[in-house]
Design an enzyme around this catalytic site. Structure first.
Site, short mmCIF file in Angstrom:
data_model
loop_
_atom_site.label_atom_id
_atom_site.label_comp_id
_atom_site.label_asym_id
_atom_site.label_seq_id
_atom_site.Cartn_x
_atom_site.Cartn_y
_atom_site.Cartn_z
N ASN A 9 0.65 -0.91 0.13
CA ASN A 9 -0.12 -0.32 0.06
C ASN A 9 1.16 1.22 -0.43
O ASN A 9 1.21 1.66 0.99
CB ASN A 9 -1.01 -0.23 1.19
CG ASN A 9 -1.72 1.39 1.56
OD1 ASN A 9 -1.32 2.03 0.62
ND2 ASN A 9 -2.25 1.65 2.34
N LYS A 11 0.12 4.27 -0.30
CA LYS A 11 -0.87 5.16 0.05
C LYS A 11 -0.25 6.53 -0.30
O LYS A 11 -0.27 6.70 -1.82
CB LYS A 11 0.02 5.91 1.70
CG LYS A 11 -0.09 3.83 2.69
CD LYS A 11 0.60 4.72 4.16
CE LYS A 11 -0.58 3.08 4.63
NZ LYS A 11 0.12 3.35 6.27
N HIS A 94 -9.43 0.98 4.98
CA HIS A 94 -8.05 1.66 5.32
C HIS A 94 -8.36 2.67 6.43
O HIS A 94 -8.73 2.97 6.56
CB HIS A 94 -7.10 1.83 5.05
CG HIS A 94 -5.53 2.17 5.36
ND1 HIS A 94 -4.77 2.74 6.08
CD2 HIS A 94 -4.68 0.53 4.99
CE1 HIS A 94 -4.11 2.26 6.54
NE2 HIS A 94 -3.51 1.48 6.10
N GLU A 96 -6.44 4.67 8.02
CA GLU A 96 -5.88 6.43 7.60
C GLU A 96 -7.83 6.83 6.93
O GLU A 96 -8.39 7.55 7.08
CB GLU A 96 -5.60 6.63 6.86
CG GLU A 96 -3.57 6.48 7.62
CD GLU A 96 -2.47 5.34 6.72
OE1 GLU A 96 -2.56 5.55 5.59
OE2 GLU A 96 -2.20 4.75 7.85
N GLU A 166 -5.30 -4.73 10.58
CA GLU A 166 -4.28 -3.52 10.72
C GLU A 166 -4.84 -2.79 11.89
O GLU A 166 -5.45 -2.42 12.24
CB GLU A 166 -3.90 -3.17 9.95
CG GLU A 166 -3.57 -3.82 8.24
CD GLU A 166 -3.14 -2.73 6.78
OE1 GLU A 166 -1.93 -2.76 6.87
OE2 GLU A 166 -4.22 -2.12 6.91
N GLY A 172 2.54 2.11 10.73
CA GLY A 172 3.70 2.97 10.47
C GLY A 172 4.54 3.81 12.40
O GLY A 172 4.76 4.53 12.95
N SER A 212 3.58 -2.18 10.72
CA SER A 212 5.33 -2.36 10.41
C SER A 212 5.64 -3.58 10.32
O SER A 212 7.02 -4.15 10.64
CB SER A 212 5.85 -1.81 11.97
OG SER A 212 4.91 -0.52 12.27
P1 PGA Z 1 3.13 -0.06 7.53
O1 PGA Z 1 1.62 0.04 6.95
O2 PGA Z 1 3.68 -0.83 6.77
O3 PGA Z 1 3.91 1.00 7.37
O4 PGA Z 1 2.78 0.08 9.27
C1 PGA Z 1 0.66 -0.40 7.01
C2 PGA Z 1 -0.77 -0.15 6.70
O5 PGA Z 1 -0.88 1.05 6.46
O6 PGA Z 1 -1.11 -1.07 5.06
#
Ligand code: PGA
Length: 249
Positions: A9, A11, A94, A96, A166, A172, A212
């Site tokens: 992803n 983003k 997601h 976010e 997640e 992140g 992560s």
């Molecule tokens: P990350 O994000 O691997 O940077 O923690 C995962 C995601 O948001 O799908």
């Protein structure tokens, strides 16, 4: 056997030239694998990404989609627009999108329905916040996210669904759920699907872990029986790291 999947992803990262450069590096170094490998660049790069990957097993995924077919929704992108550039898969739910754009379970249920009507694959994301985990509410929360957005679907529609658990506190942040925490939740998710549908359907659904994931921790997480792959954010932006994670599956 359910599919193993590693999905990146991206983003709101990578412009067109950067997208093309990263795809070229990924194509060069992609190992032979039984897993499905997917990347989700931003909308403005989807068509170029699809074109660049036509002769590659790497699949292209959109990061979001509007629930309506068309109309006066300035700035939005519909299912048919995504499909018109060759892309048949979309990430929905997601954290976010939920946190910064107010997407709730009811809206996500509509988006899922629209994607299914358009015969698209959905990578459906969900997971608890840190407070939910601290208060021991994480199983209930995850169950309600699934129930509210997905459990109205007919059993047949689930062939289009990939789940991505997640935990928000691990996205992140550099903090990963331990492989045991991931397995415990994935097992719970599969059990919940079996209770609401049946065991065969539950056993057929790929459940990805996201939060992560890096080359250094991927293998241990992927070794758990109910973890069928990963949704990768930060580490999908560098070919070497993403390929390292693909190699771990
Ligand atoms: P990350 O994000 O691997 O940077 O923690 C995962 C995601 O948001 O799908």
């Amino acid at each position: 056997m359910r599919k193993k999947i590693v999905a990146g992803n991206w983003k709101m990262n990578k412009d067109l030239a950067e997208t093309q450069a990263l795809i070229s590096d990924l194509k060069k170094s992609l190992p032979a694998t039984d897993a499905e490998v997917k990347i989700a660049p931003t909308f403005t790069s989807l068509y170029a990404a699809f074109q660049a990957l036509k002769d590659s097993p790497i699949e292209v995924v959109a990061q979001n989609m509007h629930q309506e077919a068309n109309g006066a929704y300035t700035g939005e992108i519909s299912a048919s627009m995504i499909k018109s550039v060759g892309v048949n898969s979309v990430i929905l739910g997601h954290s976010e999108r939920r946190a910064y754009f107010g997407e709730d379970d009811a809206l996500l249920a509509k988006k899922v329905d629209t994607a299914i009507e358009n015969e698209m694959e959905v990578i459906f994301c969900f997971g608890e916040e840190l407070d939910d985990r601290k208060s021991g509410n994480h199983f209930k929360l995850v169950e309600s996210q699934l129930k509210n957005a997905l459990f109205h679907l007919k059993a047949d529609a689930w062939k289009n669904i990939i789940l991505a658990y997640e935990p928000v506190w691990a996205i992140g942040t550099g903090e990963t759920a331990s492989p045991e925490q991931a397995q415990e939740m994935h097992e719970f998710i599969r059990k919940t699907i079996a209770e609401n549908y049946n065991q065969d359907l539950a056993d057929s659904i790929s459940i990805l872990y996201g939060g992560s994931v890096k080359p250094a921790n991927a293998e241990e997480i992927f070794s758990k029986p109910d973890v069928d792959g990963g949704l990768i954010g930060g580490a999908s932006l560098k070919a070497e790291d993403f390929i390292g994670i693909v190699k771990a599956i």
